[in-house]
Structures are given as structure tokens and as C-alpha cells.
Scaffold this motif. Structure first.
Motif, mmCIF file in Angstrom:
data_model
loop_
_atom_site.group_PDB
_atom_site.id
_atom_site.type_symbol
_atom_site.label_atom_id
_atom_site.label_comp_id
_atom_site.label_asym_id
_atom_site.label_seq_id
_atom_site.Cartn_x
_atom_site.Cartn_y
_atom_site.Cartn_z
ATOM 1 N N LEU A 99 0.234 -3.757 4.560
ATOM 2 C CA LEU A 99 0.365 -4.958 3.735
ATOM 3 C C LEU A 99 -0.993 -5.473 3.263
ATOM 4 C CD1 LEU A 99 3.105 -7.106 5.533
ATOM 5 C CD2 LEU A 99 3.195 -6.249 3.190
ATOM 6 N N LEU A 100 -1.930 -5.600 4.193
ATOM 7 C CA LEU A 100 -3.235 -6.158 3.841
ATOM 8 C C LEU A 100 -4.041 -5.196 2.970
ATOM 9 C CD1 LEU A 100 -4.166 -7.902 7.202
ATOM 10 C CD2 LEU A 100 -3.525 -8.984 5.059
ATOM 11 N N GLY A 101 -3.906 -3.886 3.218
ATOM 12 C CA GLY A 101 -4.567 -2.915 2.356
ATOM 13 C C GLY A 101 -4.051 -3.011 0.932
ATOM 14 N N PHE A 102 -2.737 -3.104 0.790
ATOM 15 C CA PHE A 102 -2.110 -3.259 -0.522
ATOM 16 C C PHE A 102 -2.601 -4.543 -1.191
ATOM 17 C CE2 PHE A 102 1.363 -4.923 -3.161
ATOM 18 C CZ PHE A 102 1.639 -3.835 -3.976
ATOM 19 N N PHE A 103 -2.629 -5.632 -0.434
ATOM 20 C CA PHE A 103 -3.019 -6.937 -0.973
ATOM 21 C C PHE A 103 -4.473 -6.949 -1.429
ATOM 22 C CE2 PHE A 103 -5.065 -11.046 0.110
ATOM 23 C CZ PHE A 103 -4.512 -11.819 -0.894
ATOM 24 N N PHE A 104 -5.390 -6.449 -0.596
ATOM 25 C CA PHE A 104 -6.809 -6.515 -0.932
ATOM 26 C C PHE A 104 -7.155 -5.644 -2.138
ATOM 27 C CE2 PHE A 104 -7.642 -7.994 3.574
ATOM 28 C CZ PHE A 104 -8.075 -9.252 3.176
ATOM 29 N N SER A 112 2.319 -1.855 17.344
ATOM 30 C CA SER A 112 1.883 -1.180 16.133
ATOM 31 C C SER A 112 1.448 -2.209 15.101
ATOM 32 C CB SER A 112 3.024 -0.342 15.554
ATOM 33 O OG SER A 112 2.678 0.128 14.285
ATOM 34 N N LEU A 113 0.266 -2.000 14.546
ATOM 35 C CA LEU A 113 -0.240 -2.874 13.490
ATOM 36 C C LEU A 113 -0.232 -2.167 12.139
ATOM 37 C CD1 LEU A 113 -3.222 -4.422 15.478
ATOM 38 C CD2 LEU A 113 -1.030 -5.499 14.971
ATOM 39 N N ASN A 114 0.541 -1.067 12.040
ATOM 40 C CA ASN A 114 0.592 -0.310 10.790
ATOM 41 C C ASN A 114 1.121 -1.148 9.637
ATOM 42 O OD1 ASN A 114 0.087 1.619 12.743
ATOM 43 N ND2 ASN A 114 1.291 3.190 11.730
ATOM 44 N N VAL A 115 2.140 -1.977 9.914
ATOM 45 C CA VAL A 115 2.705 -2.812 8.860
ATOM 46 C C VAL A 115 1.641 -3.758 8.328
ATOM 47 C CG1 VAL A 115 4.420 -4.570 8.320
ATOM 48 C CG2 VAL A 115 5.033 -2.671 9.810
ATOM 49 N N GLN A 145 -4.443 3.310 4.661
ATOM 50 C CA GLN A 145 -3.657 3.193 5.888
ATOM 51 C C GLN A 145 -4.206 4.133 6.960
ATOM 52 O OE1 GLN A 145 -0.737 1.316 6.173
ATOM 53 N NE2 GLN A 145 0.318 2.187 7.920
ATOM 54 N N THR A 146 -4.447 5.370 6.566
ATOM 55 C CA THR A 146 -4.946 6.370 7.504
ATOM 56 C C THR A 146 -6.323 5.990 8.048
ATOM 57 O OG1 THR A 146 -3.722 8.145 6.414
ATOM 58 C CG2 THR A 146 -5.629 8.792 7.715
ATOM 59 N N GLN A 200 5.610 -10.959 1.361
ATOM 60 C CA GLN A 200 5.289 -10.690 2.766
ATOM 61 C C GLN A 200 3.837 -11.048 3.072
ATOM 62 O OE1 GLN A 200 6.514 -6.552 2.683
ATOM 63 N NE2 GLN A 200 8.287 -6.975 3.976
ATOM 64 N N VAL A 201 2.929 -10.739 2.134
ATOM 65 C CA VAL A 201 1.520 -11.066 2.343
ATOM 66 C C VAL A 201 1.321 -12.572 2.410
ATOM 67 C CG1 VAL A 201 -0.754 -11.023 1.253
ATOM 68 C CG2 VAL A 201 0.596 -8.938 1.379
#
Length: 715
Positions: free
Chosen positions: A108-113, A101-104, A140-141, A242-243
Motif C-alpha cells: 500500500l505505502l509503496g503504491f502510495f509514495f 506480515s507487513l506485506n500489505v 515490494q520485493t 486504504q492508504v
């Protein structure tokens, strides 16, 4: 969207609120080992009761309308991440078929960008639109919908199995009627025709699934907890750390891939062919290949998966294949090489298929029975005589918490009209029935019509079972379609191609419908509008239908030996799926001596091992290996199993030293290793297309071979 469905084609990962969402399938997300962790993962995600009201924390924040949740920046960021993750998933598809799973990482990257985007606009003095958890859910979706096509599109399984490259390695059905080589145009068209219909199949059932029956959907729930936590002050601080960790290991992994490239200038050259356990072990595919990708995969997958994969490699390449090789000339012709499907390769392929089918059948029956039992219990509990099929029914009469009241109110606010669902399904089905036979003349219109009549029922079963157990059995339904439609057509009428194409149709519908319900659960828990979630899924799916074939085409053109056993990109499940299709239309007549007997034994063993796992107390059953995971190295070797085991061992030690840090940063480290090595594939492919070859060949020889080489060079 949490996962894509069950078989050795499934992915395996944990779903826990602490470590982020992870669908539990060994996704080949078998879209592999069932949704891998299954019930255990479900308990982690579903039973993680909130210490206090989540919605009270966000009570002072206005909920944006569904249009405000669909922002330009969300889809720009989603498109960038979709390309990144599609490359990663494609590489995993074409190497071992194990996709964690690459959801995390996506979260994380969606939040960061987006944070980066808003900060940049703020510095320029421009008014910025606040970044909300609803917008984060949309990203995310969209991202997971897009990169999910890289798996469910069959580029490492049913779709590539149609090619001449794979057909040459099979026993028969090598005629033109059973072969269709990849081409960018028809692949994009095929995906557009089959990937959207599942989105409409279960939309009318969203209220009964999410609100009335309160199905858990562990991966969707875990994803929601992750997103909710990002948008609290403490969660935002942790996410930034985490990012940074992910970025550090991304760069390390990327430059390690670049460094390795310099030494791979020839066949069997470079660190990927380093005989770290000795040359004899290397000849039996036991070696550490210095792959950050599979060290990272090992850190994400549950420990029992990694141990099972290694155990399967030892059993097959360490014991069985050397013993069967001694039977050359007795069990199979001495004239056939090891790669022939009339020789040793037949045992490797068909015994692994037997394990996969045994495990898949057991879990199919298990989840189906659980689904039926749960459904009956829910119907009996519900006072209504009929299932509501839209959001117009009243909420359940049970007393609800503040969170549930708030979530239910907003979930029922933005309706997706049932006319859109029914009309969309009928329209897409009609277009597919009329168009798919133009792509596959062997696939008659009535085959597709029957598939679309049956698919909504199977989609409901899969979505309901996934809600209870987090197991998606999409690839199992796909395999059933291979046998049913392939046998219906017959070998002379292109039955192999019909079975593989029908597999794609069925997998896409069943998997997408289940994933949509996981997304609705995530949206329910983050107050994202069902309408914005549905539109995001549609846009993400459209992105995937273009991005994934283009990424596959890049691999296909850059690496001439793609799909050939023993190469860097063997696409192991392509040959497995093709041989399933051949079995479906032709039976077992072509198998070598005792191969069928061994297949029966391992088929039964898979069922017995699963039965023992379910009947044994958890404190013991957690040490019993998973048959699906064991099957993977039977065909391709154990080199990746050693990498995964090392990753699992590193995480195990880290958890013993500092469990809090391991839980918080383990997924970030793993994601960085996977993403960096995966993204290096892009410049590597460009270099290959430009005919720029590595300057050095690092190869290992025995002492005697080295002496002979030295003598030859001296003349």
C-alpha cells in the motif's frame, strides 16, 4: 518476498487474496507458529481462481524491460519504507517476538509514495515514467527483503543471545569464549557474509519450481493478486481509500505513543503499567498495556492465534507459575529469586522451549513428508527423467491458458545464467569460510564448510515445502544447527557461541532461498522479470544488512535495560536461544527438580495437540489451540495477549457488522496502528539518547502502600 521462516519465532498471519498477502508463520517469520495458518492459508491464496483472465486486462499495456523495471524512484521509496519497517520489526523483535506480515502495508505505502512522486513530477511539467505493476513488485520485493533482515538477522534471538546481557541471565557458559557483545561493525560484516549466499542456492531451480511443478507459494500468489488489483482502475480507487485509512490510524497511534511518553518518567510508570485488571493480576502480568502495536497485530493474526496466546498466558501465569512458586524450597532453592534460571525462571524458560521444540519437530516431519510425497508425485507425473536446472528446457506439454502462456513466455525470457548462480554461491561461500572465523574465532572454517555443503539441500526442502504449504521452517533448521554444531564444538571450545553463529548461518541461507522463490512466484504472476526480481532482492538484502544493525544499535544505546526480563524490551527469544545452545552442549544437569519431567510432558503435548488438529475435521480443528502460540507468553507474560485478543475481538465484531469493509480496510487499520506506534520509537530513542526524560511518573499503589507513602511524605 513473503515470509521468513517457522518456530515461536515465526509470524502468524493469514494469506488471502482478499485481505492481502500474509505469510503464515508466528516468525519470532519462528521467520512462529509454523507459517502459522499453513494449509488453510494456502487454500485461501492458492484456490482463489481468477474470475476472468488477468493478463487480458493488461493486454494493451506493454511490459517494460527488466532494466526499466529497476527505477531510481523504486529504490528511493524502498529505502524509506525499509527504514520504517525495520524500526517496527525491531521493536516487535525486542518486545514479544511476534511479527505479523507487513506485506500489505509495504504494498500500500509503496503504491502510495510512487503515485505521489509521479503526480508531483507531472505538476512540474516533467515527463513521468508510468508506474507499472512490475515496478510495484520490485518495490515490494526490495522492502520486504530489507526489513526481513531485522528478523532473520537474529537481533531478538541468536545474535543478541551471544551478548553478556543475556549470558548473565543464563545458567552457565558465562566465560569470554561463549560471549560476544553487539558492535555495529561486526554485525554488519556478519550479515553481509551470510545473507546473500541463499540468493544463489536455488536460482537454477526456478523453472522447475514455478513453471513445471506449478507450486502454489500462497503468500507470493496473494502478493501478486494484491499488486495486480492495485493497477486496475477499481483497485487504484480502493488502494487510495486504504492508504487514507492507514494514514489516519498511523497518526492516531503515533500521537497516542507521544502522549503516553509524558507519564513514563520512572520504573514501572505510565500506561504500559496500568493495572487494568487489578493489582494482583498485574503482578502476574495480566493487564492491558494500551499498546496500539499489539491491538494491530491481533487484527492481522488469525483469531485462533490470538486465542491460543491468551490461553497460554492463563495456563502459565494464571495456574502453573503460582502453583510452582509454592514449591520454593522444595523444588528449587528458596534463596534463588524468581529471575534465576536455577529457580522459577527455569520452569518458565525450559517449558516454553519444550513446547516450541515439540511443535517445531512435528511440523518439520509433517512438511518434510509432504515435501517428499509431493516431489515423488511430481517426478512421476513429469515425462522428463531429470530435473531441469535452468530455463532452457521446454515448457510442460499440458494445455495452458492465455495467462499461463503469457507468464511462462516472459518468465523464461530473462535468464539468470547458471554460471552466476553457481559462481556466486561458490564465491560467497569461500569468502565466508575465510572471514567468519575472524569474527567468531570459535567457529572453525570446517564447521562453515559443512554448513554450506548441506545448506542447498535444506534450502530446497524448505522452498519446496513452502511452495506446497506456505510453511517456512527456517528457524527450525536454525535450531537443529544450534544443537549439531554446538555439540560438535563442546562447551570448553565455545560451543554455545558456535551453535548460535551456526544457527545464523543456516537460518539465513534456508530462509532467503525460500523467500526468493516466493518472490519469483509473485514476479511470474505480475510479469516482472526474474532478473529484476533477483537484483531487487540483492539490493534489498544489502539495504537490510546496513539498516537493521543501525536500528538495533539505536535501540541498544538508547535503552540501557534492553534484553532484561521484565523491562520494556526484554528480547524474550534471546534467552530462549541461548539456553537451547547450553542444552546442546551441556545437557539437562542444571535444571531444577521436576523441570525436565514437565518439559517432557509439554513436548509430548505439543505433538499430540498438532496430531489431533490434523486428524480432526476442519470445522472442529479450527478451535484447537496452536502449541507454538501458547508457548510465547509462558516466559514474558500475558499483557500483550490481552492487547492482541482485543484486536481480534474488534475485527470479529467488525466482520459481523460489515464483512466487506472489514476485509477491505481491516489490514489498513491494523497496519496504521502498528506503523504509528512503531515509528514513535524513533523520536523516543532520540530523546533517550539526548537524556530528555519524561516529566511525569504515573504509578499505581495499593491502598495500604499509598497510606505509607503519604505518611512518609508528611514526615
Amino acid at each position: 518476498m513473503a515470509t521468513h521462516g517457522g518456530g515461536a519465532d515465526d509470524e502468524v498471519a493469514e494469506a488471502s487474496p482478499a485481505r492481502g498477502p500474509s505469510p503464515a508463520t508466528l516468525r519470532h517469520r519462528q521467520h512462529a507458529v509454523g507459517k502459522g495458518g499453513g494449509e488453510a492459508d494456502g487454500e485461501l491464496a492458492g484456490n482463489g481462481a481468477e474470475a476472468s483472465s488477468v493478463e487480458q486486462v493488461f493486454a494493451d499495456k506493454a511490459v517494460p524491460s527488466w532494466r526499466e523495471q529497476l527505477t531510481l524512484r523504486a529504490f528511493v521509496v524502498s529505502a524509506l519504507l525499509a527504514v520504517m519497517f525495520s524500526v517496527i520489526v525491531m521493536k516487535l523483535n525486542l518486545t514479544t517476538g511476534i511479527i505479523p506480515s507487513l506485506n500489505v502495508s509495504a504494498g500500500l505505502l509503496g503504491f502510495f509514495f510512487v503515485r505521489l512522486w509521479t503526480s508531483a513530477f507531472e505538476r512540474m511539467g516533467l515527463v513521468r515514467h508510468p508506474f507499472t505493476r512490475q515496478e510495484n513488485t520490485v518495490i515490494q520485493t526490495c522492502v520486504v527483503s530489507a526489513y526481513g533482515i531485522a528478523f532473520s538477522g537474529g537481533f531478538g534471538s541468536y545474535l543478541f543471545a551471544m551478548s553478556d546481557t543475556i549470558a548473565k541471565q543464563a545458567t552457565e557458559a558465562r566465560d569470554a569464549g561463549n560471549i560476544k557483545d553487539p558492535h555495529l561493525g561486526w554485525m554488519i560484516g556478519f550479515l553481509f557474509l551470510v545473507s546473500f549466499i541463499g540468493l544463489f542456492a536455488l536460482v537454477p531451480m526456478r523453472k522447475i519450481m514455478i513453471v513445471d511443478y506449478k507450486l502454489t507459494y500462497p503468500s507470493g500468489t496473494a502478493t501478486a493478486y494484491l499488486i495486480n488489483s492495485f493497477h486496475t482502475p477499481e483497485g487504484a480507487k480502493l488502494a487510495k481509500k486504504q492508504v487514507k485509512t492507514l494514514g489516519r490510524y498511523f497518526m492516531l497511534s503515533f500521537f497516542w505513543g507521544f502522549f503516553q511518553w509524558f507519564f513514563s518518567g520512572g520504573d514501572d510508570c505510565g500506561f504500559k503499567n496500568f493495572p487494568s485488571l487489578g493489582l494482583e493480576a498485574y503482578n502476574n502480568r495480566f493487564f492491558f498495556d494500551f499498546s496500539p502495536t499489539y491491538v494491530g497485530v491481533g487484527m492481522i493474526c488469525p483469531h485462533i492465534v490470538n486465542v491460543s496466546v491468551l490461553l497460554g498466558g492463563i495456563l502459565s501465569w494464571g495456574v502453573m507459575w503460582p502453583l510452582i512458586a509454592k514449591k520454593k524450597g522444595s523444588w528449587y532453592p528458596a534463596t534463588d529469586g524468581d529471575a534465576s534460571l536455577h529457580g522459577l525462571q527455569a520452569y518458565r524458560v525450559f517449558i516454553s522451549i519444550a513446547l516450541i521444540l515439540g511443535d517445531g519437530l512435528y511440523n518439520f516431519v509433517k512438511v518434510l513428508l509432504r515435501t517428499i510425497a509431493g516431489f515423488i508425485a511430481m517426478v512421476q507425473k513429469n515425462s522428463r527423467a531429470m530435473l531441469p536446472v535452468s530455463g532452457n528446457g521446454s515448457p510442460t506439454a499440458e494445455a495452458m491458458s492465455f495467462d499461463d502462456e503469457r507468464r511462462t513466455e516472459l518468465f523464461l525470457k530473462d535468464q539468470i545464467p547458471t554460471s552466476v548462480a553457481y559462481g556466486g554461491y561458490a564465491a560467497v561461500a569461500a569468502i565466508s569460510i575465510g572471514t567468519l572465523p575472524q569474527i567468531f574465532p570459535q567457529l572453525k572454517w570446517y564447521y562453515i564448510f559443512v554448513a554450506y555443503i548441506v545448506a542447498p539441500v535444506l534450502a530446497f526442502c524448505n522452498a519446496y515445502g513452502s511452495g506446497l504449504t506456505d510453511w517456512s521452517l527456517a528457524s527450525t533448521y536454525g535450531k537443529l544447527a544450534i544443537f549439531v554444531f554446538g555439540a560438535w564444538a563442546g562447551l570448553a571450545n565455545g560451543g554455545v557461541l558456535v551453535g548460535l553463529a551456526a544457527c545464523g548461518v543456516m537460518m539465513s541461507i534456508v530462509s532467503t532461498a525460500s523467500d526468493l522463490m516466493q518472490d519469483f512466484k509473485t514476479g511470474y504472476l505480475t510479469l516482472a522479470s526474474p532478473r529484476s526480481m533477483f537484483i531487487s532482492q540483492v539490493i534489498g538484502t544489502a539495504m537490510g544488512c546496513v539498516i537493521s544493525p543501525c536500528v538495533f544499535w539505536l535501540f541498544y544505546k538508547a535503552f540501557s535495560d534492553i534484553g532484561i526480563s521484565g523491562t520494556e524490551y526484554p528480547a524474550p527469544y534471546a534467552i530462549v536461544y541461548r539456553n537451547m545452545a547450553i542444552l546442546g552442549v551441556d545437557g539437562f544437569a542444571s535444571l531444577p527438580k521436576n523441570c525436565l519431567t514437565l518439559c517432557y510432558i509439554f513436548f509430548a503435548a505439543a505433538i499430540v495437540i498438532n496430531l489431533i488438529r490434523d486428524l480432526t475435521p476442519h470445522k472442529y480443528s479450527r478451535f484447537i489451540p496452536l502449541p507454538m502460540a501458547m508457548a510465547i507468553p509462558f516466559f514474558i507474560g500475558s499483557y500483550f495477549a490481552i492487547d492482541m485478543f482485543l484486536g481480534s475481538l474488534l475485527l470479529f465484531v467488525w466482520e459481523r457488522v460489515n464483512k466487506a469493509k472489514a476485509d477491505a480496510f481491516g489490514p489498513a487499520v491494523a497496519s496504521g496502528l502498528i506503523c504509528g506506534d512503531g515509528i514513535w520509537t524513533l523520536p523516543q530513542s532520540v530523546l533517550a539518547l539526548a537524556k530528555v526524560n519524561p516529566p511525569i511518573c504515573m504509578k499505581f499503589l495499593t491502598r495500604s502502600d499509598n497510606v505509607r507513602v503519604d505518611k512518609f511524605l508528611r514526615g
